[in-house]
Enzyme design. Structure first.
Site, PDB file in Angstrom:
ATOM      1  N   CYS A  73       0.811  -1.234   0.000  1.00  0.00           N
ATOM      2  CA  CYS A  73       0.000   0.000   0.000  1.00  0.00           C
ATOM      3  C   CYS A  73       0.843   1.283   0.000  1.00  0.00           C
ATOM      4  O   CYS A  73       0.508   2.252  -0.683  1.00  0.00           O
ATOM      5  CB  CYS A  73      -0.949   0.008   1.191  1.00  0.00           C
ATOM      6  N   HIS A 104      -2.608   6.199   4.637  1.00  0.00           N
ATOM      7  CA  HIS A 104      -1.183   6.332   4.930  1.00  0.00           C
ATOM      8  C   HIS A 104      -0.678   7.669   4.366  1.00  0.00           C
ATOM      9  O   HIS A 104      -1.022   8.038   3.243  1.00  0.00           O
ATOM     10  CB  HIS A 104      -0.384   5.206   4.257  1.00  0.00           C
TER      11      HIS A 104
HETATM   12  P1  NAP Z   1      -7.045  -9.102   8.419  1.00  0.00           P
HETATM   13  O1  NAP Z   1      -8.026  -8.013   8.652  1.00  0.00           O
HETATM   14  O2  NAP Z   1      -6.332  -9.670   9.583  1.00  0.00           O
HETATM   15  O3  NAP Z   1      -7.777 -10.272   7.615  1.00  0.00           O
HETATM   16  C1  NAP Z   1      -7.133 -11.490   7.315  1.00  0.00           C
HETATM   17  C2  NAP Z   1      -8.014 -12.302   6.389  1.00  0.00           C
HETATM   18  O4  NAP Z   1      -7.316 -13.496   6.047  1.00  0.00           O
HETATM   19  C3  NAP Z   1      -9.320 -12.718   7.047  1.00  0.00           C
HETATM   20  O5  NAP Z   1     -10.336 -12.793   6.086  1.00  0.00           O
HETATM   21  C4  NAP Z   1      -8.963 -14.104   7.556  1.00  0.00           C
HETATM   22  O6  NAP Z   1     -10.088 -14.960   7.727  1.00  0.00           O
HETATM   23  C5  NAP Z   1      -8.129 -14.612   6.396  1.00  0.00           C
HETATM   24  N1  NAP Z   1      -7.325 -15.757   6.827  1.00  0.00           N
HETATM   25  C6  NAP Z   1      -6.421 -15.784   7.813  1.00  0.00           C
HETATM   26  N2  NAP Z   1      -5.950 -17.041   7.963  1.00  0.00           N
HETATM   27  C7  NAP Z   1      -6.570 -17.806   7.036  1.00  0.00           C
HETATM   28  C8  NAP Z   1      -6.523 -19.182   6.684  1.00  0.00           C
HETATM   29  N3  NAP Z   1      -5.737 -20.045   7.316  1.00  0.00           N
HETATM   30  N4  NAP Z   1      -7.318 -19.618   5.669  1.00  0.00           N
HETATM   31  C9  NAP Z   1      -8.139 -18.761   5.044  1.00  0.00           C
HETATM   32  N5  NAP Z   1      -8.239 -17.453   5.333  1.00  0.00           N
HETATM   33  C10 NAP Z   1      -7.451 -16.974   6.311  1.00  0.00           C
HETATM   34  O7  NAP Z   1      -5.907  -8.629   7.433  1.00  0.00           O
HETATM   35  P2  NAP Z   1      -5.993  -7.638   6.171  1.00  0.00           P
HETATM   36  O8  NAP Z   1      -5.569  -6.278   6.584  1.00  0.00           O
HETATM   37  O9  NAP Z   1      -7.317  -7.787   5.484  1.00  0.00           O
HETATM   38  O10 NAP Z   1      -4.817  -8.171   5.267  1.00  0.00           O
HETATM   39  C11 NAP Z   1      -4.835  -9.448   4.725  1.00  0.00           C
HETATM   40  C12 NAP Z   1      -3.596  -9.632   3.871  1.00  0.00           C
HETATM   41  O11 NAP Z   1      -3.668  -8.729   2.771  1.00  0.00           O
HETATM   42  C13 NAP Z   1      -2.288  -9.274   4.589  1.00  0.00           C
HETATM   43  O12 NAP Z   1      -1.766 -10.378   5.279  1.00  0.00           O
HETATM   44  C14 NAP Z   1      -1.413  -8.836   3.462  1.00  0.00           C
HETATM   45  O13 NAP Z   1      -0.768  -9.942   2.889  1.00  0.00           O
HETATM   46  C15 NAP Z   1      -2.401  -8.259   2.461  1.00  0.00           C
HETATM   47  N6  NAP Z   1      -2.414  -6.781   2.564  1.00  0.00           N
HETATM   48  C16 NAP Z   1      -1.972  -6.132   1.528  1.00  0.00           C
HETATM   49  C17 NAP Z   1      -1.953  -4.775   1.557  1.00  0.00           C
HETATM   50  C18 NAP Z   1      -1.353  -4.074   0.441  1.00  0.00           C
HETATM   51  O14 NAP Z   1      -0.634  -3.172   0.733  1.00  0.00           O
HETATM   52  N7  NAP Z   1      -1.637  -4.425  -0.790  1.00  0.00           N
HETATM   53  C19 NAP Z   1      -2.412  -4.030   2.608  1.00  0.00           C
HETATM   54  C20 NAP Z   1      -2.886  -4.717   3.672  1.00  0.00           C
HETATM   55  C21 NAP Z   1      -2.877  -6.111   3.631  1.00  0.00           C
HETATM   56  P3  NAP Z   1     -10.771 -15.110   9.209  1.00  0.00           P
HETATM   57  O15 NAP Z   1     -11.522 -13.837   9.442  1.00  0.00           O
HETATM   58  O16 NAP Z   1     -11.633 -16.292   9.042  1.00  0.00           O
HETATM   59  O17 NAP Z   1      -9.642 -15.309  10.170  1.00  0.00           O
HETATM   60  O1  3JN Z   2       1.309  -2.357   7.611  1.00  0.00           O
HETATM   61  C1  3JN Z   2       0.830  -1.790   6.635  1.00  0.00           C
HETATM   62  O2  3JN Z   2       0.418  -0.627   6.689  1.00  0.00           O
HETATM   63  C2  3JN Z   2       0.730  -2.510   5.352  1.00  0.00           C
HETATM   64  C3  3JN Z   2       0.880  -3.961   5.559  1.00  0.00           C
HETATM   65  C4  3JN Z   2       0.879  -4.839   4.607  1.00  0.00           C
HETATM   66  C5  3JN Z   2       1.095  -6.244   4.890  1.00  0.00           C
HETATM   67  C6  3JN Z   2       0.738  -6.764   6.124  1.00  0.00           C
HETATM   68  C7  3JN Z   2       0.967  -8.091   6.417  1.00  0.00           C
HETATM   69  C8  3JN Z   2       1.556  -8.910   5.486  1.00  0.00           C
HETATM   70  C9  3JN Z   2       1.661  -7.073   3.931  1.00  0.00           C
HETATM   71  C10 3JN Z   2       1.964  -6.526   2.583  1.00  0.00           C
HETATM   72  O3  3JN Z   2       1.035  -6.234   1.853  1.00  0.00           O
HETATM   73  O4  3JN Z   2       3.130  -6.395   2.221  1.00  0.00           O
HETATM   74  C11 3JN Z   2       1.907  -8.399   4.249  1.00  0.00           C
HETATM   75  C12 3JN Z   2       2.535  -9.329   3.263  1.00  0.00           C
HETATM   76  O5  3JN Z   2       1.832  -9.774   2.378  1.00  0.00           O
HETATM   77  O6  3JN Z   2       3.715  -9.617   3.402  1.00  0.00           O
END
Ligand code: NAP
Ligand code: 3JN
Length: 333
Positions: free
Chosen positions: A131, A244
């Site tokens: 992000c 952010h």
């Molecule tokens: P979050 O609010 O903690 O949500 C995590 C999601 O993953 C929930 O839907 C959770 O399901 C699911 N999950 C966790 N463990 C799982 C499993 N074993 N099997 C299936 N589903 C599972 O986190 P978030 O902020 O949405 O972020 C999720 C991911 O997106 C991060 O880890 C990161 O890799 C990515 N992300 C990317 C960006 C970006 O910059 N592009 C930004 C933020 C996050 P439950 O609710 O059932 O636990």
């Molecule tokens: O912390 C933030 O503001 C952005 C976080 C992104 C993030 C959180 C957990 C795992 C990532 C990501 O998108 O790089 C990951 C990941 O996929 O490694």
């Protein structure tokens, strides 16, 4: 006109990113035929609204992707490692929000305003950048095209929503506890986040930078397509819920005036210049949350360098930083 509708899966549908993914698909009227909501075993059976429908969440398994054409993954890097290949094998194109495939040379890393041409190079998986990188590269790219960027020094001020749904709750709970005169110990973060700034996002590496900081360094070079751009990042978690902010200094080969940068950025796709300091107008996360553009202000020539610009930018990490960018890629597909 193409009237085809697509079978879409949202992996991590119960999370902070997944929920915004559903909102953005609806708002942008993405042509959805069937939608599948996938999450962990704990969420199976839970119902989530999509438009007028209540859709039950299903547990993510390797068999989840039968008939799915587009799979939007945001359930952590480990889930992408294990399940994205299964989705591709079933015939889906995966748009992955995690870091797992971002630096894989066979996987395009795409911000549609910057490198839409890379989308067609995919072999089943397209990666969505981090992000903080997305917010920054939509601003850097037009400057690079006009004056070739040599070096970028960036400090981020990242909202808690970047760390997921539990982190949003932790800031709420710690703030409420503080108002009651109580002290709530940290769980998600290493230190209290209410009324604090934490200069650590993700784990530290041997070079003294964190993984989040190195994502900004490496992803910027890949998206803009120029490995010579030098980036040094400091990523800081701040007690803000959404969006952010970034303080960025950009050294260029050709000198640009602040006025020229303002003009360039006013024409740049996905960027809104909001820069009238004398009227106290500059972007702030409180105003940018819920928006899709990167807002830029405080554009000025760096006093300490003959050819550098300093600016301030703000972008909603869950929308353009994750969900909107992923849905834009799906639209391009
Ligand atoms: P979050 O609010 O903690 O949500 C995590 C999601 O993953 C929930 O839907 C959770 O399901 C699911 N999950 C966790 N463990 C799982 C499993 N074993 N099997 C299936 N589903 C599972 O986190 P978030 O902020 O949405 O972020 C999720 C991911 O997106 C991060 O880890 C990161 O890799 C990515 N992300 C990317 C960006 C970006 O910059 N592009 C930004 C933020 C996050 P439950 O609710 O059932 O636990
Ligand atoms: O912390 C933030 O503001 C952005 C976080 C992104 C993030 C959180 C957990 C795992 C990532 C990501 O998108 O790089 C990951 C990941 O996929 O490694």
């Amino acid at each position: 006109m193409n009237s085809k509708k697509y079978n879409v899966a949202v992996v991590g549908a119960t999370g902070a990113v997944g929920k915004v993914m559903l909102e953005v698909l609806g708002e942008r009227k993405f042509p959805v035929n069937r939608i599948k909501l996938l999450a962990s075993e704990n969420s199976a059976g839970k119902k989530i609204k999509f438009g007028s429908q209540e859709i039950p969440v299903e547990q993510l398994t390797e068999k989840s992707f039968e008939g799915v054409e587009i799979a939007l993954f945001s359930a952590g890097a480990e889930r992408s490692r294990v399940f994205a290949p299964a989705a591709v094998k079933s015939g889906a194109v995966v748009i992955d929000n995690t870091s797992f495939y971002r630096m894989n040379p066979d996987v395009p890393l795409v911000v549609p305003e910057v490198n839409p041409q890379d989308i067609k190079k995919h072999h089943g998986i397209i990666a969505n950048p981090n992000c903080s990188t997305i917010g920054m590269v939509v601003v850097l790219n037009p400057i690079h095209k006009a004056a070739r960027i040599k070096r970028v020094v960036v400090t981020t001020f990242q909202s808690v929503s970047g760390a997921g749904a539990t982190a949003i709750q932790e800031l709420k709970d710690q703030t409420a506890a503080w108002v009651r005169g109580e002290n709530l110990p940290p769980k998600k973060f290493a230190h209290p986040i209410a009324f604090n700034c934490i200069p650590q996002i993700d784990d530290f590496l041997d070079n003294g930078y964190t993984k989040e900081e190195m994502k900004m360094v490496n992803e910027t070079k890949k998206i803009i397509g120029d490995p010579s751009i030098q980036v040094s990042a400091t990523c800081v978690r701040v007690p803000v819920f959404f969006a952010h902010s970034e303080s960025v200094t950009i050294e260029t080969e050709k000198k640009l005036s602040a006025r020229e940068v303002r003009e360039l950025l006013s024409k740049a796709p996905g960027v809104i210049v909001y820069d009238e300091p004398s009227a106290k107008k500059y972007p702030m996360p409180i105003d940018v949350g819920g928006k899709d553009e990167t807002f830029v202000g405080r554009i000025r020539e760096d006093l300490s360098h003959p050819s550098a610009i300093s600016l301030w930018l703000v972008s909603d990490n869950l929308r353009k930083g994750a969900a909107t960018n992923a849905v834009q890629i799906a639209e391009h597909l």
